[in-house]
Design an enzyme around this catalytic site. Structure first.
Site, short mmCIF file in Angstrom:
data_model
loop_
_atom_site.label_atom_id
_atom_site.label_comp_id
_atom_site.label_asym_id
_atom_site.label_seq_id
_atom_site.Cartn_x
_atom_site.Cartn_y
_atom_site.Cartn_z
N ASP A 93 15.77 45.03 -75.05
CA ASP A 93 17.21 44.82 -75.23
C ASP A 93 17.51 44.52 -76.70
OD1 ASP A 93 19.87 44.03 -73.61
OD2 ASP A 93 19.62 42.68 -75.32
N TYR A 106 22.36 42.89 -83.98
CA TYR A 106 21.11 42.15 -84.20
C TYR A 106 20.41 42.61 -85.49
CZ TYR A 106 21.41 40.98 -79.15
OH TYR A 106 21.81 40.57 -77.90
N LYS A 157 24.20 47.82 -77.83
CA LYS A 157 25.57 47.36 -77.54
C LYS A 157 26.55 47.71 -78.64
CE LYS A 157 23.20 43.46 -75.39
NZ LYS A 157 22.03 43.17 -76.21
N HIS A 190 29.64 44.62 -76.12
CA HIS A 190 28.93 43.35 -76.36
C HIS A 190 29.71 42.12 -75.88
CE1 HIS A 190 25.49 41.74 -79.05
NE2 HIS A 190 25.76 40.89 -78.10
#
Ligand code: A2P
Length: 267
Positions: free
Chosen positions: A44, A49, A74, A107
């Site tokens: 994931d 990120y 996302k 998200h």
């Protein structure tokens, strides 16, 4: 032991995935390589990120066939238009260096610096774009993250299509059971991010004592608990031994202990 969750479209998702929130790029690369070595087949990540490139590289370097690894990413929470969502998706795809994404999520229903803001119109626009990407074969499944019941109902009513997944903050003592039940009754797979409470649960004396009784670590107990609640767990770690530990869950928790963990927030 539950090995896969199945979406209402029939897509199988491995019940434990490696979380990479807060994993620095090089750490994420190593973590994904180790995870795949230890048998994880579900990773994931998210555009925000900042580690999609390394995640994608690690999946390729593992030499495991792409179709055997379930990869989620996302759309950033602040993106609330169709055109921006499309642009972001193709950036993610290029970062990951892959032809398709297994699961693509919105998200959050609001930008992180405006939590609670009503972005219904934007969420519907982004949701429609995700459905288009799915129909073109760029993504296998589409879903949401951090969505409350009203947010789910808004996108579903507008398009007639229920998210396949809702990824939520879920751990012992913070289980959002009403939202979880709502999703599960409708066949929406609930994914638990931060199943260790971002690590905060691991020093809790009551949890440590219970884990000791089972001969497991507190992390394993917390992750196993999520599976008992029919939520797919996404523990994050950048340490080899912990990554191995977090998928080694071949033990049962007695019903009275599950009940204790259910009530944990009230202890
Ligand atoms: P690290 O990445 O340094 O291993 P969550 O999944 O709830 O967000 O929790 C992640 C946090 O828990 C991270 O700080 C991670 O540290 C730590 N962690 C993950 N797995 C374990 C484990 N098995 N034992 C101890 N700490 C862990």
């Amino acid at each position: 032991m539950l090995e896969n969750f199945v979406t209402y479209n029939g897509t199988s998702i491995p019940a434990v995935g490696l979380g990479t929130w807060q994993s620095k790029p090089q750490d994420a690369y190593n973590a994904v390589r180790w995870a795949l070595e230890f048998g994880y087949r579900h990773i994931d990540t998210a555009f925000v990120y900042g580690n999609e490139r390394e995640v994608g590289q690690a999946v390729r370097d593992s030499k495991i066939p792409r179709e055997n690894v379930f990869v989620t990413t996302k759309v950033p929470a602040e993106i609330k238009s169709s055109a921006q969502a499309e642009k972001s998706f193709f950036s993610s795809l290029a970062n990951l260096g892959t032809d398709y994404v297994d699961l693509y999520l919105i998200h959050a229903p609001w930008p992180w610096d405006e939590v609670g803001k009503d972005c219904t119109e934007g969420n519907i626009a982004v949701w429609e774009k995700l459905l288009e990407l799915r129909s073109k074969g760029y993504v296998r499944e589409v879903g949401v993250s951090n969505f409350e019941i009203a947010d789910i109902e808004a996108v579903t009513t507008a398009t007639g299509v229920l998210p396949a997944v809702n990824q939520i903050y879920h751990f012992v003592g913070a289980t959002e059971s009403q939202l979880r039940d709502y999703c599960q009754k409708r066949g929406i797979v609930v994914e638990a991010y931060s199943p260790l409470g971002t690590g905060k649960l691991l020093q809790n004396p009551a949890l440590c004592r219970m884990a000791e009784r089972y001969g497991v670590t507190t992390a394993q107990l917390c992750i196993r608990y999520c599976l008992y609640k029919q939520t797919l767990a996404l523990p994050k770690s950048v340490h080899r031994d912990r990554i191995a530990q977090n998928i080694s869950l071949d033990f049962e928790i007695a019903a009275e202990d599950v009940a204790f963990l259910d009530a944990f927030g009230n202890c």
